[in-house]
Structures are given as structure tokens and as C-alpha cells.
Scaffold this motif. Sequence first.
Motif, PDB file in Angstrom:
ATOM      1  N   TYR A 132      -8.636  14.464   5.212  1.00  0.00           N
ATOM      2  CA  TYR A 132      -7.448  13.733   5.621  1.00  0.00           C
ATOM      3  C   TYR A 132      -6.754  14.474   6.754  1.00  0.00           C
ATOM      4  O   TYR A 132      -6.604  15.683   6.729  1.00  0.00           O
ATOM      5  CB  TYR A 132      -6.479  13.552   4.445  1.00  0.00           C
ATOM      6  N   ARG A 133      -6.303  13.744   7.737  1.00  0.00           N
ATOM      7  CA  ARG A 133      -5.612  14.325   8.874  1.00  0.00           C
ATOM      8  C   ARG A 133      -4.173  13.821   8.913  1.00  0.00           C
ATOM      9  O   ARG A 133      -3.930  12.644   8.638  1.00  0.00           O
ATOM     10  CB  ARG A 133      -6.316  13.943  10.186  1.00  0.00           C
ATOM     11  N   ALA A 158       0.831  -1.210   0.000  1.00  0.00           N
ATOM     12  CA  ALA A 158       0.000   0.000   0.000  1.00  0.00           C
ATOM     13  C   ALA A 158       0.862   1.255   0.000  1.00  0.00           C
ATOM     14  O   ALA A 158       0.574   2.225  -0.724  1.00  0.00           O
ATOM     15  CB  ALA A 158      -0.931  -0.006   1.212  1.00  0.00           C
ATOM     16  N   VAL A 159       1.927   1.265   0.799  1.00  0.00           N
ATOM     17  CA  VAL A 159       2.824   2.427   0.826  1.00  0.00           C
ATOM     18  C   VAL A 159       3.566   2.549  -0.506  1.00  0.00           C
ATOM     19  O   VAL A 159       3.747   3.652  -1.035  1.00  0.00           O
ATOM     20  CB  VAL A 159       3.820   2.311   1.999  1.00  0.00           C
ATOM     21  N   ARG A 171      -3.875   5.299   7.100  1.00  0.00           N
ATOM     22  CA  ARG A 171      -3.507   6.598   7.664  1.00  0.00           C
ATOM     23  C   ARG A 171      -2.239   7.150   7.023  1.00  0.00           C
ATOM     24  O   ARG A 171      -2.125   8.356   6.783  1.00  0.00           O
ATOM     25  CB  ARG A 171      -3.325   6.481   9.183  1.00  0.00           C
ATOM     26  N   ILE A 172      -1.282   6.286   6.738  1.00  0.00           N
ATOM     27  CA  ILE A 172      -0.049   6.751   6.090  1.00  0.00           C
ATOM     28  C   ILE A 172      -0.349   7.311   4.708  1.00  0.00           C
ATOM     29  O   ILE A 172       0.131   8.397   4.342  1.00  0.00           O
ATOM     30  CB  ILE A 172       0.981   5.609   5.993  1.00  0.00           C
ATOM     31  N   THR A 173      -1.139   6.593   3.923  1.00  0.00           N
ATOM     32  CA  THR A 173      -1.400   7.042   2.554  1.00  0.00           C
ATOM     33  C   THR A 173      -2.251   8.310   2.534  1.00  0.00           C
ATOM     34  O   THR A 173      -1.989   9.223   1.745  1.00  0.00           O
ATOM     35  CB  THR A 173      -2.085   5.932   1.739  1.00  0.00           C
ATOM     36  N   ALA A 174      -3.265   8.385   3.400  1.00  0.00           N
ATOM     37  CA  ALA A 174      -4.095   9.585   3.450  1.00  0.00           C
ATOM     38  C   ALA A 174      -3.267  10.800   3.842  1.00  0.00           C
ATOM     39  O   ALA A 174      -3.376  11.874   3.224  1.00  0.00           O
ATOM     40  CB  ALA A 174      -5.246   9.387   4.438  1.00  0.00           C
ATOM     41  N   ASP A 194       2.074   6.990  11.268  1.00  0.00           N
ATOM     42  CA  ASP A 194       3.518   6.871  11.402  1.00  0.00           C
ATOM     43  C   ASP A 194       4.201   8.004  10.640  1.00  0.00           C
ATOM     44  O   ASP A 194       4.185   8.032   9.410  1.00  0.00           O
ATOM     45  CB  ASP A 194       3.951   5.507  10.855  1.00  0.00           C
ATOM     46  N   ALA A 195       4.835   8.933  11.371  1.00  0.00           N
ATOM     47  CA  ALA A 195       5.498  10.071  10.720  1.00  0.00           C
ATOM     48  C   ALA A 195       6.610   9.599   9.794  1.00  0.00           C
ATOM     49  O   ALA A 195       6.843  10.188   8.733  1.00  0.00           O
ATOM     50  CB  ALA A 195       6.053  11.025  11.779  1.00  0.00           C
ATOM     51  N   ARG A 196       7.299   8.523  10.177  1.00  0.00           N
ATOM     52  CA  ARG A 196       8.368   8.006   9.314  1.00  0.00           C
ATOM     53  C   ARG A 196       7.795   7.436   8.027  1.00  0.00           C
ATOM     54  O   ARG A 196       8.401   7.580   6.954  1.00  0.00           O
ATOM     55  CB  ARG A 196       9.167   6.936  10.060  1.00  0.00           C
ATOM     56  N   GLY A 197       6.639   6.792   8.119  1.00  0.00           N
ATOM     57  CA  GLY A 197       5.999   6.263   6.919  1.00  0.00           C
ATOM     58  C   GLY A 197       5.579   7.366   5.967  1.00  0.00           C
ATOM     59  O   GLY A 197       5.741   7.247   4.742  1.00  0.00           O
ATOM     60  N   ILE A 198       5.032   8.450   6.516  1.00  0.00           N
ATOM     61  CA  ILE A 198       4.635   9.590   5.688  1.00  0.00           C
ATOM     62  C   ILE A 198       5.859  10.210   5.026  1.00  0.00           C
ATOM     63  O   ILE A 198       5.852  10.536   3.834  1.00  0.00           O
ATOM     64  CB  ILE A 198       3.888  10.628   6.541  1.00  0.00           C
ATOM     65  N   ALA A 199       6.940  10.371   5.825  1.00  0.00           N
ATOM     66  CA  ALA A 199       8.169  10.947   5.280  1.00  0.00           C
ATOM     67  C   ALA A 199       8.749  10.065   4.178  1.00  0.00           C
ATOM     68  O   ALA A 199       9.214  10.566   3.142  1.00  0.00           O
ATOM     69  CB  ALA A 199       9.194  11.125   6.409  1.00  0.00           C
ATOM     70  N   LEU A 200       8.726   8.746   4.399  1.00  0.00           N
ATOM     71  CA  LEU A 200       9.230   7.804   3.387  1.00  0.00           C
ATOM     72  C   LEU A 200       8.462   7.947   2.086  1.00  0.00           C
ATOM     73  O   LEU A 200       9.049   8.092   1.006  1.00  0.00           O
ATOM     74  CB  LEU A 200       9.104   6.376   3.917  1.00  0.00           C
TER      75      LEU A 200
END
Length: 308
Positions: free
Chosen positions: A219-220, A97-98, A284-287, A224-230
Amino acid sequence: MLDVLAVTVPVFLIIGAGYLAVWRGVFTQGQVDGLMVFTQRFAIPCLLFLAVSGLNLAEGFEWRLLTAYYSGSIVCFIAGILGTLFWLKRGPEDAVAVGFAAMFANTVLLGLPIAERAFGPESLTPNYAIIALHAAFCYFVGVATMETVRAGGSGFVGGARTVARSLATNPLMLGVALGLAVNLAGLSLPGPADEAVRLIASAALPAALFGLGGVLVQYRPEGDARGIALCCAIALLLHPAWAWGAGRLLGLEEGAFRAAVLTAAMAPGVNSYLFAAMHGRAVRITASSVLIGTAASVVTVSGWLLVL
């Protein structure tokens, strides 16, 4: 630098206006949904129909252009999977998904208006060639991989059938398919019909940008902040860098080179979230990546334009 900002800032101001209008209650979420139905089912399909029906197919579907862009898509997909598995320490389904979010760029709602403002409407032929294959390519890769790692449920064949049905009824894909049919047949619309389609198409990009801003309110920035950054780093930095290197290596003509790099520099598209939600993984990471990536692309896209 001011010339670059003059290209990008108006686009993001329209997105911001849509976001603020919904956030402050001036425009309701239901009204935004209606606006997006108009843009995605009518206006953008009309825009894509006109573009593809008049496209020089030999010039647009140039193998070096598609190789430079889509090899980068695969690299980003793999990088997202590996980063999720070994850095975030999450399971293989979350990783797919990521990876899909890192691969699926917002080629239409962001890519087209920025490219048009930067290089003019006459430069968009390679952009439309990328867009024509984008959803089908990304969904095929994403679904095939997800069903492979799941090794259960409906399996790969069932998943592929679901995606095929979805794409066959997708208005954007229908606009591309009808435009291609008209192009290959050498036909043209009657004058009044052509003018009507052009009038609808003229509303596509500004309405879609405003609607995109309204959609992003849902979207909020959580998870996982690291997942969003990745995800954002891969989408905003790795993909355009790969397209740049591949384009130069393949000797891509300048207009196609700019289209490949700039399209690759776009933030993750809303379909990234839809794919994750469909499979119930890394939602949540993708949103958050769609929201934060779109905001961050004000800076990164301006940077890539400055380099170009």
C-alpha cells in the motif's frame, strides 16, 4: 507512560520488522503471502476456536458490551459516508467504501495482541465476543448499503448471497462457528488434538503481526489526503470516544468497558481495502488509510491505553 509504551511498542516493532523485511527484499512478497495464508487459514482460526469453545457465553455476549461497540460502528459508518459526500464531494458509492473503512477495525491482528499485553490473556473474553460478530456485522451493513445506493447490478439479494457464501467459507468464521458448536455441546477435544491446536494457535499473533507489516508494503500513501485523514480520524478517535461514552452510559463492567474502547481504537483492517477493491470504489483512500492508520495508531492507541 512508559508502562503504556511497553505494551504497544513491541507490537508495532514486529509489524515494522515485517515491513522492513519485505521492503528491503529479505522476505519476498510471496513468502509474506504464504505466511498470511498460514495465519488466516490455520493459526488464527485455531486461536478463535479455542477462545470461543471455552468462552462463558453469558458473560461474553453481554448486550451492553455489544451495544457500546457496534453502535459506534454504525456511527462511524454514517460519519464516513456524510464526510465523503459533503466534505470530500465524492459520490455515494465512494462514500460507502470510506464509511466501511472507518467502521471496520483491525480487531484481531492489532486488537488481540495489544489487549493481551495490556490486561492479560484472562481479560480477552469480551474481545472474542466482539470478534465473533465483527466481520458478519460490518459486511452485512456495508454490502446492504452499497447495493442499495447502486440500485442495479446483482442488487441487494445478490450481494447478500455473495457475502453469505464468503462468510460461510471464511476460515475465521469457521473457527468461531466450530468453537461455538463445541461450547454449546459441552464437548472437549482429546488431549493430543487439543495440544496440537494450542501449538498452532500459539504462533497466530506474532506471525500475523509480522505478516501484516509485510502486507502493508503493497500500500502506498496516495490519493485524497483529506479522505485518508477523515477515515483515520473516525476510526482512531471517534469510534473509541463513542464506545467510551456509550459504555459509561450503559454502566458497562470495567473489563468489558476496556475491551470495547480499546478494540474500537484499532486502525482500519485490511478488509477495508478488500471491500473497496471488490466494489472498485475509493481504493486508494482505503489502502492508504490501512497503512497510515496502522502507523498513527502507535500514538493514538497508546493515548487511549493511558486514559484507560
